[in-house]
Motif scaffolding. Structure first.
Motif, short mmCIF file in Angstrom:
data_model
loop_
_atom_site.label_atom_id
_atom_site.label_comp_id
_atom_site.label_asym_id
_atom_site.label_seq_id
_atom_site.Cartn_x
_atom_site.Cartn_y
_atom_site.Cartn_z
N ASN A 190 -1.27 36.73 -43.37
CA ASN A 190 -1.58 38.20 -43.77
C ASN A 190 -0.72 39.09 -42.91
OD1 ASN A 190 -3.33 37.31 -46.31
ND2 ASN A 190 -4.50 37.24 -44.17
N ILE A 191 0.59 40.20 -44.07
CA ILE A 191 1.02 40.93 -42.80
C ILE A 191 0.58 42.27 -43.07
CG2 ILE A 191 3.41 41.91 -42.66
CD1 ILE A 191 4.60 39.10 -43.66
N ASN A 192 -0.20 42.98 -42.49
CA ASN A 192 -0.35 44.21 -42.35
C ASN A 192 0.17 44.98 -41.12
OD1 ASN A 192 -2.03 46.65 -42.98
ND2 ASN A 192 -4.06 45.83 -42.96
N ILE A 193 0.87 45.87 -41.23
CA ILE A 193 1.82 46.23 -40.14
C ILE A 193 1.76 47.70 -40.60
CG2 ILE A 193 3.83 46.65 -38.70
CD1 ILE A 193 4.59 43.93 -39.91
N VAL B 130 11.14 61.49 -30.83
CA VAL B 130 11.09 60.18 -31.53
C VAL B 130 9.74 60.22 -32.44
CG1 VAL B 130 11.14 57.02 -31.80
CG2 VAL B 130 12.38 58.65 -30.07
N SER B 131 9.65 59.82 -33.96
CA SER B 131 8.21 59.59 -34.60
C SER B 131 8.85 59.10 -35.33
CB SER B 131 8.69 61.71 -34.81
OG SER B 131 7.66 61.24 -36.29
N ARG B 132 8.01 57.92 -36.16
CA ARG B 132 8.57 56.82 -36.54
C ARG B 132 6.90 56.37 -37.15
NH1 ARG B 132 9.79 51.18 -33.52
NH2 ARG B 132 7.31 51.47 -33.00
N ALA B 133 6.72 55.64 -38.38
CA ALA B 133 5.57 55.20 -38.93
C ALA B 133 6.04 54.36 -40.20
CB ALA B 133 4.45 56.67 -40.11
N GLU B 134 5.59 53.53 -40.16
CA GLU B 134 5.98 52.06 -40.67
C GLU B 134 4.60 51.81 -41.05
OE1 GLU B 134 9.38 50.18 -38.07
OE2 GLU B 134 7.47 49.60 -37.43
N ARG B 135 4.65 51.03 -42.16
CA ARG B 135 3.96 50.75 -42.69
C ARG B 135 3.85 49.60 -43.80
NH1 ARG B 135 -1.48 53.83 -46.16
NH2 ARG B 135 -3.26 52.12 -46.89
N VAL B 136 3.33 47.75 -43.61
CA VAL B 136 3.76 46.95 -44.34
C VAL B 136 2.90 46.27 -45.04
CG1 VAL B 136 5.04 44.86 -45.09
CG2 VAL B 136 6.24 46.76 -43.60
N ASN B 137 2.27 45.86 -46.72
CA ASN B 137 0.99 45.29 -46.18
C ASN B 137 1.33 44.58 -47.46
OD1 ASN B 137 -1.42 43.92 -47.58
ND2 ASN B 137 -2.79 46.06 -47.55
N LEU B 138 1.49 42.65 -47.07
CA LEU B 138 2.23 42.20 -47.41
C LEU B 138 1.57 40.00 -47.14
CD1 LEU B 138 6.08 42.45 -47.56
CD2 LEU B 138 4.88 43.36 -49.77
N THR B 139 1.67 39.37 -48.03
CA THR B 139 1.36 37.99 -47.82
C THR B 139 2.45 37.40 -48.84
OG1 THR B 139 -1.19 38.98 -48.72
CG2 THR B 139 -0.82 36.59 -48.81
N ILE B 140 2.01 36.59 -47.41
CA ILE B 140 3.22 35.28 -47.52
C ILE B 140 2.89 33.99 -47.37
CG2 ILE B 140 4.16 35.46 -45.44
CD1 ILE B 140 6.59 35.05 -46.77
N ALA C 156 -3.58 36.17 -39.65
CA ALA C 156 -3.36 37.53 -39.41
C ALA C 156 -1.22 37.67 -38.58
CB ALA C 156 -3.82 38.44 -38.90
N HIS C 157 -0.69 38.40 -38.84
CA HIS C 157 0.58 39.02 -38.36
C HIS C 157 0.69 38.62 -36.83
CE1 HIS C 157 0.07 43.08 -38.72
NE2 HIS C 157 1.14 43.14 -37.27
N THR C 158 -0.22 39.67 -35.89
CA THR C 158 -0.57 39.97 -35.09
C THR C 158 -0.88 38.53 -34.10
OG1 THR C 158 -3.32 40.30 -35.67
CG2 THR C 158 -1.66 41.91 -35.58
N GLN C 159 -1.35 37.49 -34.77
CA GLN C 159 -1.49 36.26 -33.97
C GLN C 159 -0.40 35.26 -34.04
OE1 GLN C 159 -5.22 35.49 -36.27
NE2 GLN C 159 -6.65 35.80 -34.31
N ILE C 160 0.26 35.85 -34.52
CA ILE C 160 2.11 35.06 -34.66
C ILE C 160 2.63 35.34 -33.09
CG2 ILE C 160 4.22 34.25 -35.93
CD1 ILE C 160 2.58 34.51 -38.44
N ALA C 161 3.18 34.28 -32.91
CA ALA C 161 3.79 34.69 -31.59
C ALA C 161 5.32 34.44 -31.61
CB ALA C 161 3.50 33.76 -29.80
#
Length: 244
Positions: free
Chosen positions: A87-90, A150-160, A208-213
């Motif tokens: 689950n990719i939820n950035i 610097v101003s940056r905003a990224e949002r990605v919600n995907l499942t693979i 979750a993608h946050t648990q991938i090293a």
């Protein structure tokens, strides 16, 4: 040397031909295959005939069949070839603003009141006027100012779905997944790769993608729209190497 030149020319011609075909027909999907970038070369994927026969054989007076994967056990991915869902939820936002202002000035002056009587001769050498008390004078000033933000905003919600391609010595799993979707003449590509701990995989066989090293996540595309949005190659080279 000649052979190398011939091979290089052939490769360039094939690449140019592929690009031309893609421009006319649109991008093609890559063939379905086992992820190969992180797979050990010595890995065996198919069981031997003896293992297949043993898997079909059942033990006497037992509901358990030799070679079965599980009975009421854990269905989470843990071996090479198993599949798990990523689950990719950035949703990242970053804003940085810096301002620098620097200034420096100096003033140096010096003179000679007596120089063996030669100060008068120097006065005659400079008929416009000469003051021995102000023979040397220097002034300097330096100013520097800088500002950046610097101003940056990224949002990605995907499942693979990803495949376990290797099991490390400490039990961690190396995973890799790839997904392609074609809509008209545009191909959307999503790839993910990294290292996960078996205990981080949920009971639903998801992570979750946050648990991938060492996570490597790529989301992009190729086709007519992507090609029109990209900067031309010649312009990119000029902008990259221009000293102005």
């Amino acid at each position: 040397m000649r052979t190398a030149l011939i091979v290089s020319a052939a490769a360039l011609s094939l690449a140019a031909c592929s690009t031309a075909v893609e421009a006319v027909r649109g991008p093609e999907l890559a063939p379905i295959g086992y992820p190969a970038a992180l797979v050990p070369t010595s890995q065996v994927y198919l069981p031997t005939p003896e293992e297949q026969r043993a898997a079909r054989a059942a033990s006497a007076n037992s509901l358990w069949r030799v070679g079965s994967r599980t009975f009421f056990g854990d269905q989470r991915a843990r071996r090479v070839g198993d599949i798990l869902t990523v689950n990719i939820n950035i949703d990242d936002r970053a804003e940085t603003q810096n301002s620098t202002n620097r200034s420096r000035s100096n003033d140096i002056s010096g003179g000679v009141t007596n120089l063996l009587g030669l100060e008068n001769a120097l006065g005659r050498a400079f008929p416009g006027g000469f003051d021995p008390a102000n023979m040397v004078g220097m002034e300097g000033q330096a100013n520097a100012s800088g500002q950046g933000s610097v101003s940056r905003a990224e949002r990605v919600n995907l499942t693979i779905a990803a495949v376990v391609t290797d099991v490390m010595a400490n039990g961690n799993l190396v995973i890799q997944g790839r997904q392609e979707v074609r809509t008209n003449r545009e191909v959307r590509e999503l790839t993910v790769a990294g290292i996960v701990r078996p205990e981080d995989i949920s009971s639903a066989n998801t992570i979750a993608h946050t648990q991938i090293a060492e996570a490597r996540i790529s989301y992009g595309g190729r086709g007519d729209i992507s090609r029109m949005q990209a900067t031309p190659a010649a312009q990119s080279l000029v902008e990259r190497f221009s000293p102005f």
